[in-house]
Design an enzyme around this catalytic site. Structure first.
Site, PDB file in Angstrom:
ATOM      1  CG  ASN A 149      -0.414  -0.073   2.491  1.00 30.22           C
ATOM      2  OD1 ASN A 149       0.602  -0.561   2.720  1.00 30.22           O
ATOM      3  ND2 ASN A 149      -1.016   0.657   3.515  1.00 30.22           N
ATOM      4  CD  GLU A 247       3.991  -2.136  13.541  1.00 27.10           C
ATOM      5  OE1 GLU A 247       2.614  -1.822  13.649  1.00 27.10           O
ATOM      6  OE2 GLU A 247       4.826  -1.966  14.592  1.00 27.10           O
ATOM      7  CB  CYS A 281      -2.672   0.244   8.188  1.00 29.67           C
ATOM      8  SG  CYS A 281      -1.272   0.897   8.327  1.00 29.67           S
ATOM      9  CD  GLU A 460       7.635  -1.067  11.666  1.00 32.73           C
ATOM     10  OE1 GLU A 460       6.833  -0.150  11.032  1.00 32.73           O
ATOM     11  OE2 GLU A 460       8.383  -1.872  11.045  1.00 32.73           O
TER      12      GLU A 460
HETATM   13  P1  NDP Z   1       0.084  -9.317   3.053  1.00 33.32           P
HETATM   14  O1  NDP Z   1       0.127  -9.848   4.516  1.00 33.32           O
HETATM   15  O2  NDP Z   1      -0.461  -9.972   2.278  1.00 33.32           O
HETATM   16  O3  NDP Z   1       1.358  -9.284   2.554  1.00 33.32           O
HETATM   17  C1  NDP Z   1       2.429  -8.535   3.218  1.00 33.32           C
HETATM   18  C2  NDP Z   1       3.936  -8.712   2.856  1.00 33.32           C
HETATM   19  O4  NDP Z   1       3.989 -10.378   3.182  1.00 33.32           O
HETATM   20  C3  NDP Z   1       4.141  -8.858   1.261  1.00 33.32           C
HETATM   21  O5  NDP Z   1       5.330  -8.542   0.910  1.00 33.32           O
HETATM   22  C4  NDP Z   1       3.724 -10.186   1.090  1.00 33.32           C
HETATM   23  O6  NDP Z   1       4.368 -10.733  -0.137  1.00 33.32           O
HETATM   24  C5  NDP Z   1       4.390 -11.151   2.225  1.00 33.32           C
HETATM   25  N1  NDP Z   1       3.813 -12.458   2.434  1.00 33.32           N
HETATM   26  C6  NDP Z   1       2.806 -12.850   2.099  1.00 33.32           C
HETATM   27  N2  NDP Z   1       2.570 -14.184   2.726  1.00 33.32           N
HETATM   28  C7  NDP Z   1       3.559 -14.364   3.298  1.00 33.32           C
HETATM   29  C8  NDP Z   1       4.288 -15.486   4.143  1.00 33.32           C
HETATM   30  N3  NDP Z   1       3.427 -16.633   4.168  1.00 33.32           N
HETATM   31  N4  NDP Z   1       5.394 -15.552   4.774  1.00 33.32           N
HETATM   32  C9  NDP Z   1       6.270 -14.300   4.543  1.00 33.32           C
HETATM   33  N5  NDP Z   1       5.832 -13.285   3.769  1.00 33.32           N
HETATM   34  C10 NDP Z   1       4.561 -13.423   3.008  1.00 33.32           C
HETATM   35  O7  NDP Z   1      -0.561  -7.775   3.245  1.00 33.32           O
HETATM   36  P2  NDP Z   1      -0.638  -7.093   1.982  1.00 33.32           P
HETATM   37  O8  NDP Z   1       0.559  -6.809   1.141  1.00 33.32           O
HETATM   38  O9  NDP Z   1      -1.953  -7.423   1.495  1.00 33.32           O
HETATM   39  O10 NDP Z   1      -0.996  -5.627   2.729  1.00 33.32           O
HETATM   40  C11 NDP Z   1      -2.357  -5.115   3.282  1.00 33.32           C
HETATM   41  C12 NDP Z   1      -2.307  -5.370   4.921  1.00 33.32           C
HETATM   42  O11 NDP Z   1      -1.137  -4.668   5.462  1.00 33.32           O
HETATM   43  C13 NDP Z   1      -3.565  -4.777   5.469  1.00 33.32           C
HETATM   44  O12 NDP Z   1      -4.123  -5.882   6.330  1.00 33.32           O
HETATM   45  C14 NDP Z   1      -2.999  -3.633   6.124  1.00 33.32           C
HETATM   46  O13 NDP Z   1      -3.673  -3.366   7.265  1.00 33.32           O
HETATM   47  C15 NDP Z   1      -1.872  -4.065   6.521  1.00 33.32           C
HETATM   48  N6  NDP Z   1      -1.109  -2.899   7.032  1.00 33.32           N
HETATM   49  C16 NDP Z   1      -0.653  -2.536   8.210  1.00 33.32           C
HETATM   50  C17 NDP Z   1       0.184  -1.755   8.614  1.00 33.32           C
HETATM   51  C18 NDP Z   1       0.698  -1.291  10.082  1.00 33.32           C
HETATM   52  O14 NDP Z   1       1.646  -0.413   9.896  1.00 33.32           O
HETATM   53  N7  NDP Z   1       0.017  -1.894  10.855  1.00 33.32           N
HETATM   54  C19 NDP Z   1       0.739  -0.551   7.281  1.00 33.32           C
HETATM   55  C20 NDP Z   1       0.152  -0.949   6.119  1.00 33.32           C
HETATM   56  C21 NDP Z   1      -0.367  -2.070   5.791  1.00 33.32           C
HETATM   57  P3  NDP Z   1       3.572 -10.841  -1.306  1.00 33.32           P
HETATM   58  O15 NDP Z   1       2.588  -9.259  -1.685  1.00 33.32           O
HETATM   59  O16 NDP Z   1       4.484 -10.875  -2.587  1.00 33.32           O
HETATM   60  O17 NDP Z   1       2.579 -11.859  -1.305  1.00 33.32           O
END
Ligand code: NDP
Length: 482
Positions: A149, A247, A281, A460
């Protein structure tokens, strides 16, 4: 754009030779490829990071700070290229990438370049007997995994403190938005960052991400993403006793009392609901409005939101771009259907938006406002992470507190009121890691950032991130007589 891994200072294809398609959300078309890396590539990256660790950890805070400043300057030098790449890869308006994403990535490196020179540890005196002091040492190789995002913004938010603290890094951006991480590798090559200090490996979460999380030589994992992914990561990393910072998702309440500064609240609430197509988020997705101003707010808010028309992200007049992927668009639209089935009324939006010209096959969703739902229905409990908000009236402070705290999440909350005592009462009682009062997304990088409940573990920001990326070691020196 053919993206390559950045390992040991070089741009490399994945060992398997396999690549994934990279899509442009605004057109729905493939515009490049990214490595489909697996554990072989991660092994290579970890080895490079391990070799680079002793020199990096021992070169001194000032030297590492200079390198971080050089990275920041390198991004600044290619600013427009970074902003255009972020907008194209993610679907966000180019102006947002120019005003928020890229400046913040630069600030992240600059901030931690300065912070590491001010970082200090503690000392505990046992009067007349002994003195304790705490060393804070770099851990070794650490893993950083970030979401799509705010691609470079969140990627650098992890990498900068990890490097500043003296660790070497193996990092993976989301496979959905790899472009600016690739440009960052090019900057590192351009400035001559020592090989192996930072390694950026591209690929899917299931393959590349899992290989990072499970690697025995990676000591800590800093992850930002969805709660379900966080659970998976914790289940692999916790039994290996890795340090974890998670996070995760949110379902943030935006609580509006009648005594607020109405115009400021209205303008900010449009932003806190729909910036980055609601894919932040920290966006407020459940809007609770004190009953006495509910009808007025509803009319004014819907009028303003109706003016937000999704358009080509590369056009500098566009305020709302595409959502990040076809599957994400379908997820958002499916939640709008769920809301209707739960008895919700769509006040504006509610559909896919078809934008003409080069964007005719792009993934756009109208900004959507829904009313008439109960606080505990699925629409109000589950994270949608798109341009969809619900509005609901409330009568008392106790009632809105119950609504606000009712979800499994606890990332951020927004409060609009000019009542000082109520502000302090609610600040204590709202279940969240971050509370904004009469504002939204005002960020001081020194402050702790993170959530409670299922929104994550750890913090963080500021020295919290430096604490996470270092291992404390207490040294006790006895000088007593017996
Ligand atoms: P995901 O959890 O799908 O992915 C996050 C990252 O993790 C990506 O790089 C993804 O790779 C990777 N990933 C996915 N599966 C695995 C696994 N099994 N093991 C290790 N890495 C993995 O989240 P999104 O990218 O869809 O992001 C949206 C989410 O992030 C929302 O829930 C949002 O709320 C949260 N978010 C939280 C924030 C915070 O600060 N708390 C800030 C921003 C977002 P790939 O994309 O290549 O599958």
């Amino acid at each position: 754009m053919q993206i390559l891994n950045y390992i040991n200072g070089e741009l490399l294809a994945p060992k398997s030779g396999n690549f994934l398609d990279n899509y442009e959300p605004a057109t729905g078309k493939v515009y490049g490829t990214i490595p489909d890396s697996d554990s072989e590539d991660i092994d290579l990256a970890v080895q490079a990071a391990k070799n680079a660790f002793p020199n990096w950890a021992n070169c001194g805070n000032e030297t590492r700070a200079e390198w971080l400043f050089k990275i920041a300057e390198g991004i600044q030098k290619h600013f427009q290229e970074f902003a255009a790449a972020e907008s194209r890869d993610n679907g966000k308006p180019i102006t947002l990438a120019q005003k928020v994403d890229i400046p913040r990535a630069i600030s992240n490196f600059e901030f931690y370049a300065k912070a590491i020179t001010q970082y200090h540890s503690s000392s505990h005196s046992m009067e007349g007997k002994a003195i304790n002091y705490t060393l804070r040492q770099a851990m070794g190789v650490v893993g950083c995994i970030s979401p799509w995002n705010l691609p470079l913004y969140l990627f650098s938010w992890k990498i900068a403190p990890a490097l500043a603290a003296g660790n070497t890094v193996v990092a993976k951006p989301s496979e959905i938005t790899p472009a600016t991480a690739f440009l960052l590798s090019k900057v590192c090559i351009e400035i001559g960052l020592p090989p192996g200090v930072l390694n950026i490996v591209h690929g899917s979460g299931g393959s590349t991400g899992t290989a990072i999380v499970s690697h025995p030589n990676i000591k800590a994992i800093s992850f930002t993403g969805g709660t379900a992914t966080g659970e998976k990561i914790a289940s692999i990393a916790a039994p290996k006793f890795k340090k974890l910072s998670l996070e995760l998702g949110g379902k943030n309440p935006n609580i509006i009392f009648a005594d607020c500064d109405y115009e400021k609240m209205l303008t900010t609430t449009v932003l806190s609901s729909f910036s980055n197509q609601g894919q932040i988020c920290l966006c407020g997705s459940r809007i609770f409005v004190e009953r006495s101003i509910y009808e007025k707010f509803k009319k004014d808010f819907v009028d303003r939101v109706s003016l937000l028309v999704p358009g080509d992200p590369s056009d500098s007049a566009t305020k709302m771009g595409a959502v990040v992927s076809k599957s994400h668009m379908e997820k958002i639209l499916s939640y709008i259907e769920i809301a209707k089935n739960e008895g919700g009324t769509i006040l504006t939006g509610g559909k896919q938006r078809f934008v003409g010209g080069r964007c005719e096959n792009g993934w756009f969703v109208e900004p959507t406002v829904i009313e008439g739902l109960s606080y505990d229905c699925r629409t109000n409990q589950e994270e949608i992470f798109g341009p969809v908000v619900t509005i609901m009236p409330f009568d008392t402070e106790e009632e809105v507190l119950k609504f606000a705290n009712s979800t499994r999440y606890g990332l951020a909350a927004i409060l609009w009121t000019n009542n000082l005592l109520r502000t302090h009462r609610l600040a204590e009682l709202l279940e969240c890691g971050i509370l904004w009062v009469n504002c939204w997304l005002v960020r001081d990088l020194r402050t702790p950032f993170g959530g409670v409940k299922d929104s994550g573990v750890g913090r963080e920001g500021g020295f919290e991130a430096l604490d996470f990326f270092t291992e404390p070691k207490n040294v006790c020196i006895y000088f007593g007589n017996n």
